[in-house]
Enzyme design. Sequence first.
Site, PDB file in Angstrom:
ATOM      1  N   PRO A  29       0.632  -1.142   0.199  1.00 56.31           N
ATOM      2  CA  PRO A  29      -0.035   0.058  -0.119  1.00 56.31           C
ATOM      3  C   PRO A  29       0.891   1.288  -0.060  1.00 56.31           C
ATOM      4  O   PRO A  29       1.411   1.595   0.833  1.00 56.31           O
ATOM      5  CB  PRO A  29      -0.955  -0.078   1.184  1.00 56.31           C
ATOM      6  CG  PRO A  29      -0.624  -1.658   1.622  1.00 56.31           C
ATOM      7  CD  PRO A  29       0.651  -1.993   0.946  1.00 56.31           C
ATOM      8  N   GLU A  30       0.545   1.919  -0.947  1.00 59.36           N
ATOM      9  CA  GLU A  30       1.153   3.389  -1.077  1.00 59.36           C
ATOM     10  C   GLU A  30       0.006   4.138  -0.846  1.00 59.36           C
ATOM     11  O   GLU A  30      -1.202   3.965  -0.281  1.00 59.36           O
ATOM     12  CB  GLU A  30       2.058   3.719  -2.356  1.00 59.36           C
ATOM     13  CG  GLU A  30       3.164   3.068  -2.632  1.00 59.36           C
ATOM     14  CD  GLU A  30       3.935   3.161  -3.926  1.00 59.36           C
ATOM     15  OE1 GLU A  30       3.910   4.510  -3.977  1.00 59.36           O
ATOM     16  OE2 GLU A  30       4.813   2.459  -4.280  1.00 59.36           O
TER      17      GLU A  30
END
Length: 271
Positions: free
Chosen positions: A2-3
């Site tokens: 997850p960015e």
Amino acid sequence: MPELPEVETTVRGLRPVLEGARIARLTTRRADLRRPFPGDLAQRMTGAVVTQLGRRAKYGLIGTDRGDTMIFHLGMSGRWRVDPSVELPHDHLIVETGAGRRLALNDPRRFGSVDLVATDRLADYPPFAQMGPEPMGPAFDAAYLARALEGRQAPVKALLLDQRIVAGLGNIYVCEALHIAGIAPSRAGGRIATSRIAGLVDAIKQVLAAAIEAGGSSLRDYVRPDGELGYFSKQWRVYGRAGAACGVCGGQVQRRAEGGRSTFWCANCQR
DNA sequence: ATGTCCACCTGCTGGC
DNA sequence: TGCCAGCAGGTGGACA
């Protein structure tokens, strides 16, 4: 993980389940992820009503009517599972709402974290204390970035990953934004013309917005909270495409590993 | 201060 | 088929 876009997608997925809900129960299956869970996490969350869901950089924020905010980070492999039918390995923390909804924080690699801080002291939370502006926000503009990069010898890619300069970019979207902007990842931060810095800022905002629009990129172990797969990965221009043709010039996408991370770029259109 | 590298941890993939 | 090396989205601490 997850960015930023995946965290934003996660928060948007959690919002309808949690906002306005009472936490009936919070249980942990182990005492820590990257850091120990707060010892009083269950006590302080149980019975609280969630007033708002938010995000700062790659951190998700769950604010309650008790003046606390539970802050979660998904690390490299974290995700929230919504109303799971069975408990899985690596479901480390379970939240049950008064309405009977259930959330499981699943994180095989355990690089994530969960903390609890007073909402009016969020700025003092150590990971936030030195953090730069949100890349999607108005404070992140060409003048700001030019100033932040001025005189810096380090590769622009490394500087964009530095959360003190801009908070929320990760390996994928930095590679993508540099390709859109036509800037070589290895170029020293201080050696980018001002006019190109404006283009870089635009590229960053554009690629993040597109990824959020697409519902977050889908990686091996990333699933949106509602269980649907994101699909932004299909739009990657360079990330994970070593040896493939650059969509702009037809040249070969390059890959280089440095400091344990891979950089992808087109040597022909990025200078 | 700045720049670079590595550890943290598990799971998956590809080559032999 | 089995084994093992290599690689994966992040962060933060330890160096020079």
